[in-house]
Scaffold this motif. Structure first.
Motif, PDB file in Angstrom:
ATOM      1  N   LEU A   3     -44.955  27.030  13.564  1.00 25.48           N
ATOM      2  CA  LEU A   3     -43.839  27.158  14.498  1.00 25.48           C
ATOM      3  C   LEU A   3     -42.516  27.397  13.765  1.00 25.48           C
ATOM      4  O   LEU A   3     -41.623  28.064  14.281  1.00 25.48           O
ATOM      5  N   ARG A   4     -42.404  26.887  12.561  1.00 27.44           N
ATOM      6  CA  ARG A   4     -41.174  27.039  11.770  1.00 27.44           C
ATOM      7  C   ARG A   4     -41.262  28.223  10.808  1.00 27.44           C
ATOM      8  O   ARG A   4     -40.368  28.432   9.992  1.00 27.44           O
ATOM      9  N   GLY A   5     -42.372  28.968  10.902  1.00 30.01           N
ATOM     10  CA  GLY A   5     -42.523  30.134  10.044  1.00 30.01           C
ATOM     11  C   GLY A   5     -42.785  29.804   8.598  1.00 30.01           C
ATOM     12  O   GLY A   5     -42.450  30.598   7.702  1.00 30.01           O
ATOM     13  N   ARG A   6     -43.407  28.658   8.353  1.00 24.41           N
ATOM     14  CA  ARG A   6     -43.646  28.223   6.980  1.00 24.41           C
ATOM     15  C   ARG A   6     -45.118  28.335   6.560  1.00 24.41           C
ATOM     16  O   ARG A   6     -45.520  27.764   5.556  1.00 24.41           O
ATOM     17  N   GLY A   7     -45.897  29.046   7.337  1.00 24.25           N
ATOM     18  CA  GLY A   7     -47.278  29.290   6.945  1.00 24.25           C
ATOM     19  C   GLY A   7     -48.289  28.628   7.858  1.00 24.25           C
ATOM     20  O   GLY A   7     -48.032  27.557   8.417  1.00 24.25           O
ATOM     21  N   SER A   8     -49.435  29.289   8.007  1.00 28.20           N
ATOM     22  CA  SER A   8     -50.550  28.752   8.778  1.00 28.20           C
ATOM     23  C   SER A   8     -51.635  28.256   7.838  1.00 28.20           C
ATOM     24  O   SER A   8     -51.558  28.440   6.617  1.00 28.20           O
ATOM     25  N   CYS A   9     -52.649  27.649   8.404  1.00 34.47           N
ATOM     26  CA  CYS A   9     -53.732  27.093   7.591  1.00 34.47           C
ATOM     27  C   CYS A   9     -54.664  28.200   7.118  1.00 34.47           C
ATOM     28  O   CYS A   9     -54.465  29.389   7.396  1.00 34.47           O
ATOM     29  N   TYR A  10     -55.725  27.820   6.458  1.00 31.85           N
ATOM     30  CA  TYR A  10     -56.657  28.791   5.887  1.00 31.85           C
ATOM     31  C   TYR A  10     -57.354  29.626   6.955  1.00 31.85           C
ATOM     32  O   TYR A  10     -57.833  30.729   6.687  1.00 31.85           O
ATOM     33  N   LYS A  11     -57.406  29.133   8.208  1.00 30.28           N
ATOM     34  CA  LYS A  11     -58.059  29.914   9.266  1.00 30.28           C
ATOM     35  C   LYS A  11     -57.331  31.229   9.517  1.00 30.28           C
ATOM     36  O   LYS A  11     -57.939  32.202   9.967  1.00 30.28           O
ATOM     37  N   ASN A  12     -56.037  31.251   9.239  1.00 27.23           N
ATOM     38  CA  ASN A  12     -55.299  32.501   9.395  1.00 27.23           C
ATOM     39  C   ASN A  12     -55.686  33.494   8.300  1.00 27.23           C
ATOM     40  O   ASN A  12     -55.885  34.687   8.555  1.00 27.23           O
ATOM     41  N   SER A  13     -55.809  33.007   7.087  1.00 24.71           N
ATOM     42  CA  SER A  13     -56.172  33.887   5.971  1.00 24.71           C
ATOM     43  C   SER A  13     -57.596  34.407   6.120  1.00 24.71           C
ATOM     44  O   SER A  13     -57.860  35.587   5.894  1.00 24.71           O
ATOM     45  N   PHE A  14     -58.517  33.535   6.500  1.00 22.36           N
ATOM     46  CA  PHE A  14     -59.924  33.910   6.542  1.00 22.36           C
ATOM     47  C   PHE A  14     -60.311  34.616   7.842  1.00 22.36           C
ATOM     48  O   PHE A  14     -61.079  35.570   7.828  1.00 22.36           O
ATOM     49  N   TYR A  15     -59.778  34.123   8.977  1.00 18.25           N
ATOM     50  CA  TYR A  15     -60.294  34.563  10.281  1.00 18.25           C
ATOM     51  C   TYR A  15     -59.223  35.086  11.235  1.00 18.25           C
ATOM     52  O   TYR A  15     -59.535  35.459  12.357  1.00 18.25           O
ATOM     53  N   GLY A  16     -57.947  35.097  10.825  1.00 21.22           N
ATOM     54  CA  GLY A  16     -56.903  35.635  11.664  1.00 21.22           C
ATOM     55  C   GLY A  16     -56.455  34.731  12.787  1.00 21.22           C
ATOM     56  O   GLY A  16     -56.032  35.215  13.844  1.00 21.22           O
ATOM     57  N   ILE A  17     -56.504  33.419  12.591  1.00 18.46           N
ATOM     58  CA  ILE A  17     -56.053  32.460  13.596  1.00 18.46           C
ATOM     59  C   ILE A  17     -54.688  31.921  13.189  1.00 18.46           C
ATOM     60  O   ILE A  17     -54.569  31.246  12.163  1.00 18.46           O
ATOM     61  N   LYS A  18     -53.672  32.211  13.974  1.00 16.55           N
ATOM     62  CA  LYS A  18     -52.341  31.673  13.703  1.00 16.55           C
ATOM     63  C   LYS A  18     -52.289  30.231  14.220  1.00 16.55           C
ATOM     64  O   LYS A  18     -52.653  29.961  15.358  1.00 16.55           O
ATOM     65  N   SER A  19     -51.830  29.327  13.380  1.00 16.15           N
ATOM     66  CA  SER A  19     -51.946  27.895  13.672  1.00 16.15           C
ATOM     67  C   SER A  19     -51.157  27.476  14.912  1.00 16.15           C
ATOM     68  O   SER A  19     -51.543  26.531  15.596  1.00 16.15           O
ATOM     69  N   HIS A  20     -50.064  28.146  15.246  1.00 19.25           N
ATOM     70  CA  HIS A  20     -49.292  27.727  16.408  1.00 19.25           C
ATOM     71  C   HIS A  20     -49.957  28.136  17.723  1.00 19.25           C
ATOM     72  O   HIS A  20     -49.500  27.740  18.797  1.00 19.25           O
ATOM     73  N   LEU A  21     -51.046  28.912  17.642  1.00 13.51           N
ATOM     74  CA  LEU A  21     -51.811  29.283  18.827  1.00 13.51           C
ATOM     75  C   LEU A  21     -53.088  28.460  18.960  1.00 13.51           C
ATOM     76  O   LEU A  21     -53.898  28.727  19.847  1.00 13.51           O
ATOM     77  N   CYS A  22     -53.260  27.493  18.086  1.00 16.19           N
ATOM     78  CA  CYS A  22     -54.517  26.738  18.004  1.00 16.19           C
ATOM     79  C   CYS A  22     -54.345  25.326  18.537  1.00 16.19           C
ATOM     80  O   CYS A  22     -53.354  24.656  18.241  1.00 16.19           O
ATOM     81  N   MET A  23     -55.324  24.881  19.313  1.00 12.03           N
ATOM     82  CA  MET A  23     -55.371  23.509  19.817  1.00 12.03           C
ATOM     83  C   MET A  23     -56.504  22.775  19.103  1.00 12.03           C
ATOM     84  O   MET A  23     -57.633  23.258  19.058  1.00 12.03           O
ATOM     85  N   GLU A  24     -56.192  21.612  18.580  1.00 16.71           N
ATOM     86  CA  GLU A  24     -57.204  20.806  17.887  1.00 16.71           C
ATOM     87  C   GLU A  24     -57.575  19.623  18.774  1.00 16.71           C
ATOM     88  O   GLU A  24     -56.736  18.775  19.093  1.00 16.71           O
ATOM     89  N   THR A  25     -58.833  19.580  19.176  1.00 13.42           N
ATOM     90  CA  THR A  25     -59.257  18.554  20.130  1.00 13.42           C
ATOM     91  C   THR A  25     -60.710  18.188  19.870  1.00 13.42           C
ATOM     92  O   THR A  25     -61.392  18.812  19.051  1.00 13.42           O
ATOM     93  N   THR A  26     -61.185  17.177  20.571  1.00 11.85           N
ATOM     94  CA  THR A  26     -62.587  16.768  20.512  1.00 11.85           C
ATOM     95  C   THR A  26     -62.977  16.121  21.825  1.00 11.85           C
ATOM     96  O   THR A  26     -62.192  15.357  22.395  1.00 11.85           O
ATOM     97  N   PRO A  27     -64.142  16.439  22.366  1.00 13.72           N
ATOM     98  CA  PRO A  27     -64.605  15.763  23.577  1.00 13.72           C
ATOM     99  C   PRO A  27     -65.284  14.421  23.304  1.00 13.72           C
ATOM    100  O   PRO A  27     -65.675  13.732  24.238  1.00 13.72           O
ATOM    101  N   SER A  28     -65.420  14.061  22.025  1.00 15.23           N
ATOM    102  CA  SER A  28     -66.028  12.781  21.661  1.00 15.23           C
ATOM    103  C   SER A  28     -65.319  12.212  20.445  1.00 15.23           C
ATOM    104  O   SER A  28     -65.396  12.781  19.351  1.00 15.23           O
TER     105      SER A  28
END
Length: 788
Positions: free
Chosen positions: A426-451
């Protein structure tokens, strides 16, 4: 003539025998009796002082109790004289009658190197006993942990002042959190005695709070129950302990009396420990009300433990009334056999009387008799009318602890949390490795678990031992729609809370209000949730990609899992022992479950993208395990392999689990491991190569050559293509492969280029120069920089 003479001689001898045979038999009998009387009346010789003593015969019971596969007799014992008189009739009458022949009890303890079984209770005369107290505790709010440390410190001071024969009566206590130990190391067999101190005796002190929610205590109680009732081992495998004592904390406002549940879990632990140790209770069960005086009863209990420890160090026993040290224990409820109640109501059924395949006439009017050959437990299932518990009730300490850690609890067993990479993106300081490997920008990602529950207690887990654990789902089940809507609501609320943070970019904040990706890898075990497939369908219906991570302990659920965008399995070790130390699984057949999951991953590799996630923990699973990891890759043949250094949480609980900053590998060490693994995979001709890296998060990606097109890696995902193919599959059954929705990897993410998105600004901390880092040339491994 010669033949007739021989016949005449034999005929004469035969006639003499028939004439005098009666006299000959009587004479021979009398001669034998005279010889025996003479031999028995002869004086026995007394061995001189210089003559060797006669060899002792080995009693039959000693032979039966020996666990060695073969019994060898030494040459000296075989050649030594064995003259020994038979016991007289009076002596035989004094001996107790031997038990009738029958099946021998199988003991589950392993023999020690010296041939004795288990941990011996006997110490040779004149040798001093080294008493080692072990303090165990369980705590969700760290309150019991602080009291366990208080107990340990008080015992340490008392040890210094309690001198026996010029030395402390007992050693300083060792403190263990039940959430961070392997139960089998302490509660199946007695810990091994140190070689430098063979006369060490262990004493267990257990501090247990009582919760009305599922916690590690429930698993601990289940382990004690299973250990006692496991037909493969002795019912009292901890009898080698010097003793034990339990202290419980409860709330009399909620449970006024013991009958109504006051300190119920502590009383259960006390009961099972009495069974497992053979009733070696060193001091009575202590109880304290947390809403009243806790310190007073705890100090009184501690002083009683000190007296028991001093008695043990002085006399070698716990005093009269304790098995093996004094008068016999009086009969109480612990002496009643669970399988043989003495009230006379229950009837014992002989195995031969059980009618297998009984006719309809013989079984009419009575219910079938269930037969269980694997357990002696008499526990019955909970009545159907009893309400099912919630996994994380709002009034529970688990809820309070997780909320304090930044989790939003959804329903009764789900959660959502903002990742630190989301804030960074969100601050333009970089996304996690998922962006480098798979093209997922971290500010568009929700981290959750149903259990929020899991079947492992990994040493690197972020939940700090506060989440419930279990091997089966035993809680209330929330509908998937409730979880889906609640997770989105909780995520958006947390995003909105960041709009006032300095540096947040307006355009990225607007983009973040539309979730595009879901990482089902927060905490817990997502496929543990009974309706996981329905939850996934809700994600895909709104074109939210799904990255699901499982811990390879639920093969049945993994096999039944529907298509996800990318399926992960955690590979935290290459062999059984390392996996047990790192993941600390609750399932006893954890390795077999792990192997089955890898086989399922192999079967799914052409249906969806499969990933091995290797978390490197220095000192646990890095050294000399490359070949073992290569074996696992060859078994499952995943599409991708992520190798990442462990993230240290920086908490005291992590240190208690054996994890410190010393276990966090440097990026150079991760690089060295990946290069060695890549070389081994190439040697085996498995078709893998190093595709991309994200040095910023200490992560490197290896990929199958299936994703290498015209010399360029295609590890990224075309998400629009994925949902188009998925909808077509659901509509007309047309299947698709992982290669059908792959996209080319960006050049800045290639192996050797660092993996930092040039559209973001690299910010260094701790006094380092701030600024944008855009490499002008591919970085070498040594030039790759990691942010601290």
């Amino acid at each position: 003539m010669g033949g007739s003479s021989a016949d005449m001689v034999s005929g004469g001898l035969l006639s003499l025998w028939h004439s005098y045979r009666g006299y000959i038999i009587i004479a021979a009998t009398v001669g034998i009796l005279i010889i025996r009387l003479f031999v028995n009346s002869a004086p026995k010789s007394t061995p001189s002082a210089s003559s060797p003593p006669p060899a002792k015969s080995v009693p039959l019971k000693a032979v039966e109790s020996t666990k060695s596969p073969s019994l060898e007799v030494s040459r000296e014992a075989a050649t030594a004289p064995t003259t020994q008189s038979r016991p007289s009739s009076a002596e035989r009458q004094k001996k107790p009658a031997q038990a009738a022949n029958g099946p021998k009890r199988v003991r589950g303890t392993r023999p020690t190197k010296n041939g004795q079984k288990g941990h011996s209770d006997k110490i040779e005369a004149g040798q001093k006993i080294a008493v080692q107290p072990l303090v165990f505790f369980s705590s969700l709010t760290s309150t019991t942990e602080s009291r366990a440390k208080f107990l340990s410190e008080r015992l340490c001071k008392q040890s210094e002042s309690s001198i026996v024969d010029g030395a402390p009566a007992f050693l300083p206590p060792q403190v263990h959190d039940l959430s961070y130990i392997d139960f089998e190391d302490y509660f199946v067999t007695v810990p091994k005695v140190p070689e430098q101190s063979p006369n060490t005796k262990y004493m267990y002190f257990i501090l247990i709070p009582t919760y009305n929610i599922d916690s590690i205590i429930d698993n601990f109680l289940g382990h004690l129950d299973e250990t006692h009732n496991d037909f493969r081992i002795d019912t009292a495998p901890l009898s080698g302990l010097a003793g034990f004592s339990v202290f419980g904390f409860g709330d009399k406002e909620g449970w006024p009396t013991e009958e109504e549940g006051f300190c119920s879990q502590a009383r259960e632990v006390d009961k099972w420990m009495a069974k497992l140790t053979g009733r070696k209770r060193a001091y009575p069960l202590g109880l304290a009300d947390v809403k009243a005086d806790v310190e007073g009863p705890l100090i009184e209990w501690c002083d009683g433990l000190r007296d028991a420890l001093v008695d043990l160090g002085t006399t070698g026993g716990l005093g009269e009334g304790v098995p093996g040290s004094g008068n016999a224990v009086e009969s109480d409820e612990e002496d009643i056999d669970d399988n043989n109640p003495s009230n006379g109501d229950a009837q014992l059924v002989d195995l031969e009387d059980i009618k297998f395949g009984a006719t309809e006439e013989s079984s009419a009017g009575r219910e079938a008799l269930p037969v269980d050959f694997t357990t002696y437990s008499k526990s019955s299932p909970a009545p159907q009318s009893e309400p099912v518990k919630e996994m994380v009730p709002k009034t529970s300490p688990t809820y309070a602890s997780l909320t304090k850690q930044g989790y939003t609890i959804v329903g009764s067993h789900s959660g959502v949390k903002i990742c630190r990479w989301t804030k960074s993106a969100l601050r333009g300081r970089g996304s996690c490795y998922k962006n480098s490997f798979y093209g997922i920008k971290s500010h568009l990602c929700m981290e959750t678990t149903p259990s929020l529950s899991c079947s492992n207690k990994c040493v690197f887990c972020w939940r700090h031992g506060t989440n419930p654990v279990g091997t089966t789902w035993r809680w209330k089940v929330d509908p998937p729609e409730l979880i889906f809507d609640g997770a989105k609501e909780g995520h958006y609320k947390k995003i909105k809370m960041l709009r006032g943070v300095p540096g947040v970019r307006a355009e990225r904040f607007a983009e973040a209000m539309r979730i595009r990706h879901c990482a089902l890898s927060l905490v817990g075990e997502p496929i543990f949730y009974p309706h996981i497939n329905k939850f996934l369908s809700l994600l895909h219906r709104e074109h939210i990609s799904s990255f699901l991570v499982c811990n390879a302990q639920h093969p049945d659920q993994l096999a039944a899992l529907d298509r996800v965008t990318q399926l992960y399995v955690s590979i935290d070790a290459s062999n059984r022992e390392s996996l047990r130390k790192i993941d600390r699984p609750l399932h006893r057949d954890f390795w077999e479950r792990f192997q089955r999951c890898l086989d399922i991953i192999r079967e799914k590799r052409f249906l969806q993208r499969t990933v091995y996630r290797l978390t490197l923990v220095k000192g646990f699973n890095v050294d000399d395990e490359v070949n073992g990891y290569a074996d696992l890759v060859e078994q499952g043949l995943p599409c991708l392999i992520e190798v990442k250094g462990v993230t240290y949480c920086g908490t005291s609980t992590s240190a208690g689990a054996g994890l410190t900053m010393q276990n966090v590998p440097f990026y150079e060490e991760v690089v060295s491991f990946v290069v060695a693994l890549d070389a081994e995979l190439k040697r085996r001709d498995l078709g893998y190569g190093i595709a991309a890296e994200h040095a910023h998060s200490c992560c490197i990606l290896l990929a199958s050559n299936r994703f290498l097109v015209d010399g360029r890696w295609h590890t990224r995902i075309d998400y629009n293509k994925f949902f188009s193919l998925l909808e077509k599959e659901q509509r007309d059954g047309t299947t698709f492969r992982p290669e059908d929705y792959m996209r080319e990897t960006e050049e800045w993410a290639w192996w050797g280029n660092g993996g930092f998105d040039p559209n973001d600004e690299r910010v260094y901390r701790k006094g380092k120069k701030k600024g944008t880092v855009i490499p002008a040339k591919p970085l070498t491994n040594k030039e790759a920089v990691v942010e601290i």
